[in-house]
Design a protein around this motif. Sequence first.
Motif, PDB file in Angstrom:
ATOM      1  N   ALA A  75      -0.218   0.615   0.540  1.00  0.00           N
ATOM      2  CA  ALA A  75       0.300  -0.740   0.345  1.00  0.00           C
ATOM      3  C   ALA A  75       0.118  -1.392  -0.970  1.00  0.00           C
ATOM      4  O   ALA A  75      -0.389  -2.672  -0.874  1.00  0.00           O
ATOM      5  CB  ALA A  75      -0.074  -1.507   1.600  1.00  0.00           C
ATOM      6  N   GLY A  76       0.007  -0.904  -1.906  1.00  0.00           N
ATOM      7  CA  GLY A  76      -0.453  -1.615  -3.248  1.00  0.00           C
ATOM      8  C   GLY A  76      -1.718  -1.978  -3.406  1.00  0.00           C
ATOM      9  O   GLY A  76      -1.905  -2.833  -4.532  1.00  0.00           O
ATOM     10  N   GLY A  77      -2.689  -1.450  -2.842  1.00  0.00           N
ATOM     11  CA  GLY A  77      -4.218  -2.007  -3.123  1.00  0.00           C
ATOM     12  C   GLY A  77      -5.070  -1.733  -2.088  1.00  0.00           C
ATOM     13  O   GLY A  77      -6.107  -2.205  -2.015  1.00  0.00           O
ATOM     14  N   LEU A  78      -4.656  -1.500  -0.871  1.00  0.00           N
ATOM     15  CA  LEU A  78      -5.539  -1.468   0.356  1.00  0.00           C
ATOM     16  C   LEU A  78      -6.389  -0.007   0.533  1.00  0.00           C
ATOM     17  O   LEU A  78      -5.482   0.943   0.002  1.00  0.00           O
ATOM     18  CB  LEU A  78      -4.581  -1.474   1.701  1.00  0.00           C
ATOM     19  N   ILE A 123      -0.978  -7.104   7.076  1.00  0.00           N
ATOM     20  CA  ILE A 123      -1.671  -6.829   5.659  1.00  0.00           C
ATOM     21  C   ILE A 123      -0.900  -7.437   4.605  1.00  0.00           C
ATOM     22  O   ILE A 123      -1.645  -7.958   3.680  1.00  0.00           O
ATOM     23  CB  ILE A 123      -1.874  -5.368   5.965  1.00  0.00           C
ATOM     24  N   ALA A 124       0.184  -7.365   4.576  1.00  0.00           N
ATOM     25  CA  ALA A 124       1.074  -7.810   3.347  1.00  0.00           C
ATOM     26  C   ALA A 124       2.343  -8.591   3.792  1.00  0.00           C
ATOM     27  O   ALA A 124       3.534  -7.982   3.974  1.00  0.00           O
ATOM     28  CB  ALA A 124       1.430  -6.509   2.490  1.00  0.00           C
ATOM     29  N   PRO A 125       2.174  -9.702   4.227  1.00  0.00           N
ATOM     30  CA  PRO A 125       3.236 -10.480   4.866  1.00  0.00           C
ATOM     31  C   PRO A 125       4.312 -10.518   3.644  1.00  0.00           C
ATOM     32  O   PRO A 125       4.253 -10.500   2.546  1.00  0.00           O
ATOM     33  CB  PRO A 125       2.843 -11.990   4.772  1.00  0.00           C
ATOM     34  N   GLY A 126       5.476 -10.151   4.070  1.00  0.00           N
ATOM     35  CA  GLY A 126       6.891 -10.275   3.310  1.00  0.00           C
ATOM     36  C   GLY A 126       7.154  -8.805   3.058  1.00  0.00           C
ATOM     37  O   GLY A 126       8.145  -8.425   2.659  1.00  0.00           O
ATOM     38  N   THR A 127       6.185  -7.760   3.315  1.00  0.00           N
ATOM     39  CA  THR A 127       6.479  -6.496   2.726  1.00  0.00           C
ATOM     40  C   THR A 127       7.800  -5.873   3.503  1.00  0.00           C
ATOM     41  O   THR A 127       8.189  -6.259   4.494  1.00  0.00           O
ATOM     42  CB  THR A 127       5.552  -5.401   3.318  1.00  0.00           C
ATOM     43  N   ALA A 128       8.434  -4.868   2.753  1.00  0.00           N
ATOM     44  CA  ALA A 128       9.564  -4.247   3.436  1.00  0.00           C
ATOM     45  C   ALA A 128       9.333  -3.440   4.596  1.00  0.00           C
ATOM     46  O   ALA A 128      10.434  -3.274   5.415  1.00  0.00           O
ATOM     47  CB  ALA A 128      10.426  -3.387   2.359  1.00  0.00           C
ATOM     48  N   MET A 129       8.054  -2.964   4.789  1.00  0.00           N
ATOM     49  CA  MET A 129       7.682  -2.453   5.879  1.00  0.00           C
ATOM     50  C   MET A 129       7.676  -3.097   7.230  1.00  0.00           C
ATOM     51  O   MET A 129       7.020  -3.866   7.393  1.00  0.00           O
ATOM     52  CB  MET A 129       6.394  -1.716   5.542  1.00  0.00           C
TER      53      MET A 129
END
Length: 123
Positions: free
Chosen positions: A76-79, A96-102
């Motif tokens: 996820a780009g850095g986790l 973990i990443a609000p707004g992610t496309a997942m």
Amino acid sequence: MRLLALAGALAVVGLLAGCRSPEEKARALTGGEPARGRLAISTYGCPSCHAIAGIEGADGTAGPSLDGIGSRKQLAGGLPNTPENLIRWIRDPQEIAPGTAMPILGVTEQDGKDIAAYLLTLR
């Protein structure tokens, strides 16, 4: 002499650990079952967005390819790519990443462990 014996014992443990299959290692790390995870991946529709080795029809391009995810350093780009973080990401990526496309897919705790176990076999 004790140091030599300890080194020998550690070498044997290391060799035995190295003999475990990727599936056995994934089970130990996640508490999941890779074979069930392989099935759950299709049930939750992951192939529609991701290319995933060993999954028929998993050739999606909206999300990143998951081939080799078991050997990646990050998710996820850095986790950090740990079994715990992978399970968390699968179950609730928006936390973990609000707004992610997942999207949140309603993955159960056990299915998250099983999916993570399968993904960790992909090296």
